[in-house]
Write an enzyme that holds these catalytic residues in place. Sequence first.
Site, PDB file in Angstrom:
ATOM      1  CG  ASP A  13      -2.110   0.771   1.256  1.00  0.00           C
ATOM      2  OD1 ASP A  13      -2.326   1.524  -0.016  1.00  0.00           O
ATOM      3  OD2 ASP A  13      -2.783   1.167   2.191  1.00  0.00           O
ATOM      4  CD1 TRP A  18       7.235   6.960  -3.069  1.00  0.00           C
ATOM      5  CD2 TRP A  18       6.877   7.238  -5.278  1.00  0.00           C
ATOM      6  NE1 TRP A  18       8.523   7.134  -3.658  1.00  0.00           N
ATOM      7  CE2 TRP A  18       8.091   7.231  -4.896  1.00  0.00           C
ATOM      8  CE3 TRP A  18       6.032   7.517  -6.368  1.00  0.00           C
ATOM      9  CZ2 TRP A  18       8.862   7.597  -5.990  1.00  0.00           C
ATOM     10  CZ3 TRP A  18       6.623   7.760  -7.389  1.00  0.00           C
ATOM     11  CH2 TRP A  18       8.329   7.702  -7.227  1.00  0.00           C
ATOM     12  CB  SER A  58      -8.814  -5.155  -3.175  1.00  0.00           C
ATOM     13  OG  SER A  58      -9.521  -3.911  -3.402  1.00  0.00           O
ATOM     14  CD  GLU A  60     -13.624  -5.118  -1.373  1.00  0.00           C
ATOM     15  OE1 GLU A  60     -12.418  -5.445  -1.136  1.00  0.00           O
ATOM     16  OE2 GLU A  60     -14.626  -5.776  -1.470  1.00  0.00           O
ATOM     17  CG  ASN A  61      -7.939  -2.029  -5.269  1.00  0.00           C
ATOM     18  OD1 ASN A  61      -7.074  -2.800  -4.827  1.00  0.00           O
ATOM     19  ND2 ASN A  61      -8.252  -0.850  -4.558  1.00  0.00           N
ATOM     20  CD  GLU A 195       2.657 -13.373  15.281  1.00  0.00           C
ATOM     21  OE1 GLU A 195       2.635 -12.175  15.877  1.00  0.00           O
ATOM     22  OE2 GLU A 195       1.799 -14.367  15.921  1.00  0.00           O
TER      23      GLU A 195
END
Length: 230
Positions: A13, A18, A58, A60-61, A195
């Site tokens: 992400d 950037w 995704s 959703e993208n 993790e």
Amino acid sequence: MNEVPAHVGIIMDGNGRWAEARGRPRTDGHLEGLKTARKIVGAAVRSGLQYLTLYVFSTENWKRTRTEVNFILGLVKRYLIAELEYYRKDHLRLRHAGDKAGLPAEIAAEIQNVCDETKDHAGMQVILALNYGGRDEIVRSLRRIIAEDKTAMVDENLIHAHLDNPDIPDPDLIIRTAGEFRTSNFLLWEGAYAEYYISSTLWPDWTEEHFNKAIASYSGRQRKFGAVST
Ligand code: IPE
Ligand code: IPE
Ligand code: MG
């Protein structure tokens, strides 16, 4: 202490930020992000990983502008064509996670081509999560179960067996760059006991050192899986 993780997932992400920070179009960020992805695949191989899942696009993208969506999908196609030789040389295997039916036919065909070409390679597996959503993957799993047997006794093993890549072990570590503390629908089922490692660094600025730091952080943790540690 843990060994090197077998499977790492990365939520890559921060490409847009950037570019915006440099007054450049968001697409420039995606181009730079692709360079980082190539770098980090190499870093992952050197660190001894067996599986690397990259969250590329995704479910959703699709809400983004058509220009941005087309640019990202175009980059993926270029990546697949350009990297095949490297995958061959280093015996890497490419896989896909996500809904292929919802992808443009030419992209789906190119993915299939590289997956087929590399299917017998015994090196690290790179899984492109493309048109991928964790909820969508669970729904598709349930649909496959029902299509096979409407009266099936559903349990965790059966749902798992009908996910996109049931042979791939659950991710040990999920990395998210650009400082957001959310899953954004990534590996919801498989990541139940992953993790997490959040880095504030934007994806285009990520280097092998950032990656190695994430692996070192993982290695210093104690995983309990719900049990009481001894
Ligand atoms: C990640 O970067 C790439 C994709 C989601 C395809 P973003 O494009 O989400 O970058 P930000 O979050 O806007 O900075
Ligand atoms: C997650 O990033 C998807 C990918 C990296 C491909 P997003 O930028 O889409 O996530 P949100 O919208 O910030 O949750
Ligand atoms: Mg983002």
